[in-house]
Design an enzyme around this catalytic site. Structure first.
Site: not given
Length: 560
Positions: A123-125, A278
């Site tokens: 996950p794009k944290v 994202g």
């Protein structure tokens, strides 16, 4: 080589569409517009990086920054990336932060993945990037991302974050980790809850003084271990053993873009412990850390979620007159995509509402989708330097005007045609506003029912009406003659609901004309005010003339 060229073309095509058409500004105006937005973004940067506060939503900031970059490219006025933080960090990163290149879409991602193997998705944290340095098993240094080479010393702050391991052992005892400090969430569903300005909130907590208690609302997601184990599985296992369990939980092996899309959609809808914007796809094989430089990472890319709200430029303000004579205001937009919908128009509402919003061509507005996918305005996020607003038409129309065509009645007349052709009235399938405009422009209707006299030949020779469609349209017009009397009365704009009209049991025009105000008032949902409107409507000269015309056409219920 061909694959790389395809990737380049895909990126360039996406950038061209994203940057849109350059504004038609003079050099002087371009300089003014760019300077104003540049100053505003600089102010937001100072607030964000120096004081830890944000006066603007993260998504709005990102999109306006991209808009500024677009304008700078258009007018040859490019400067450094406005999203780059100030160079006030003094602590050198042991390993540079590379940043991540963003893919335009699934096709671009597929091309990138085709030349690589042993790929993983994370996950794009959404938070702020940090370097964690461990020496002899203890947290030795924590450094903000800064410009990728140098950053602020955040060691004391990070030591107060209980979710960050302060001691480690084994392979991590002398390691450098890169990750994202994020705001801890319980069951955050990105699709429903959006970004909640998480990045700015985290930055605020890290910048403020004396907030040790609130720092426990933060945690870290480690996404890189430079010079770590060669196998991703070993990396994940060691990180989890050291206390960085989220990395192992939310890192999955993927073989192609379809699998990435599946995971991306899953995390978009799932309950997660952090906010995301994202996914990141990375190759397990990375170069030695001494080769890492800002903007130079070829082993990882991001595929961001589409924003739930988009900043759109207002191209024009238009006024529409509805069938009841009310004037509504519509903003024409430079196209933006929301939830796979291409948005080019948004309804503002009444003239008064438009004046309250204070929207002019050239302004930047934030648009999202309301119920049933209808675009709505959330905010005016930027107003242009030169603002010229059109003058709305005079409010000379009402529910009893424009049954007959005239130059001043054009818009309300067309609105009446669209209404009577709708499914709930006469049900004329296959014709909408554009079709009615084409018919009226060619055949110059006298009134709203003049289309009943059109011949198959006339329809076939109407510009804008396909010949293959003209026969079907003529059939629809003929079928309308068989519609019940109440449908025709609705087409004439009687100020009653269908339920009230059906309850009246009126079956002929002559019967309706002789009904009294007291009769109408007793109908369900019809008070004295509505009853008076019905009397005013049926006594209107235009309505009487239309009734006589329909009688001559032998329409059901209007026969003499």
């Amino acid at each position: 080589m061909k694959v790389w060229m395809a990737i380049l073309i895909s990126i360039l095509c996406w950038q061209s569409s994203a940057w849109a058409v350059c504004p038609a500004w003079s050099p002087a105006r371009a300089q003014e517009e760019i300077s104003r937005l540049q100053q505003q973004i600089k102010q937001w940067d100072d607030d964000y990086w120096k004081e830890g506060k944000s006066e603007v939503e993260d998504g709005v900031y990102d999109q306006l920054s991209a808009r500024l970059t677009q304008w700078q490219r258009c007018f040859g006025n490019e400067t450094r990336d406005v999203m780059m933080p100030p160079l006030n960090g003094a602590v050198m990163h042991p390993v540079a932060h590379t940043g991540v290149r963003k893919m335009a879409d699934k096709n671009a991602l597929s091309l990138w993945m085709r030349e690589r193997s042993d790929l993983w998705v994370q996950p794009k944290v959404d938070g702020v990037a940090v370097t964690l340095v461990y020496r002899d098993g203890k947290l030795n240094k924590a450094i903000s991302r800064g410009n990728g080479l140098k950053g602020e010393d955040w060691t004391q702050k990070v030591r107060l974050i209980s979710a960050v391991p302060q001691t480690v052992s084994g392979p991590l005892a002398n390691s450098t980790l890169q990750g994202e400090i994020f705001l801890k969430r319980k069951g955050h569903i990105q699709q429903q809850m959006g970004g909640i300005n998480a990045r700015a909130k985290v930055a605020g907590l890290m910048m403020r003084q004396g907030n040790s208690d609130t720092l426990n609302s933060l945690a870290v997601f480690v996404w890189a271990w430079p010079d770590g184990p060669h196998l991703m599985t070993d990396r994940l296992k060691d990180l989890a053993t050291a206390g960085f369990t989220l990395t192992q939980t939310y890192t999955r092996a993927v073989k192609n873009a379809d699998e990435v899309a599946h995971v991306r959609n899953e995390w978009w809808k799932a309950k997660l412990p952090f906010v995301t914007d994202g996914v990141v796809v990375r190759a397990a094989k990375e170069p030695e850390s001494r080769h890492w430089l800002p903007g130079q990472a070829e082993w990882l890319v991001a595929w961001k979620y589409q924003p739930v709200a988009q900043v759109a430029e207002v191209k024009a303000i238009q006024f529409a007159v509805g069938k009841s004579g009310k004037i509504s205001v519509v903003a024409s937009l430079a196209p933006v995509m929301l939830d796979d919908k291409k948005i080019q128009r948004v309804n503002i509402g009444s003239v008064r509402r438009w004046q309250e919003w204070d929207i002019a061509p050239g302004d930047q507005i934030l648009v999202s989708l309301a119920g049933q996918g209808i675009p709505r305005i959330d905010d005016v996020v930027w107003r242009g330097a030169e603002r010229t607003k059109p003058t709305p038409p005079e409010n000379r129309f009402n529910s009893l005007t424009c049954y007959f065509a005239s130059d001043v009645c054009q818009e309300q007349f067309i609105s009446r045609l669209v209404w009577l052709g709708s499914k709930q009235v006469l049900g004329l399938d296959g014709i909408g506003e554009a079709g009615w405009r084409a018919l009226h422009q060619t055949h110059r209707f006298e009134h709203i029912f003049s289309w009943l006299l059109l011949t198959p030949e006339q329809l076939q020779n109407t510009p804008g009406i396909a010949k293959s469609k003209s026969a079907q349209l003529w059939h629809q017009f003929n079928l309308a003659r068989q519609q019940p009397f109440t449908r025709w009365v609705m087409a004439m704009g009687i100020p009653l609901t269908r339920a009230a009209l059906n309850a009246s049991d009126e079956r002929s025009w002559s019967q309706l004309l002789f009904s009294t105000e007291q009769f109408w008032q007793q109908l369900p949902g019809t008070g004295s005010g509505r009853a008076r409107q019905v009397i005013e409507w049926k006594e209107n000269a235009q309505i009487k003339k239309l009734g006589s015309w329909l009688s001559a056409q032998q329409i059901t219920g209007f026969e003499p």
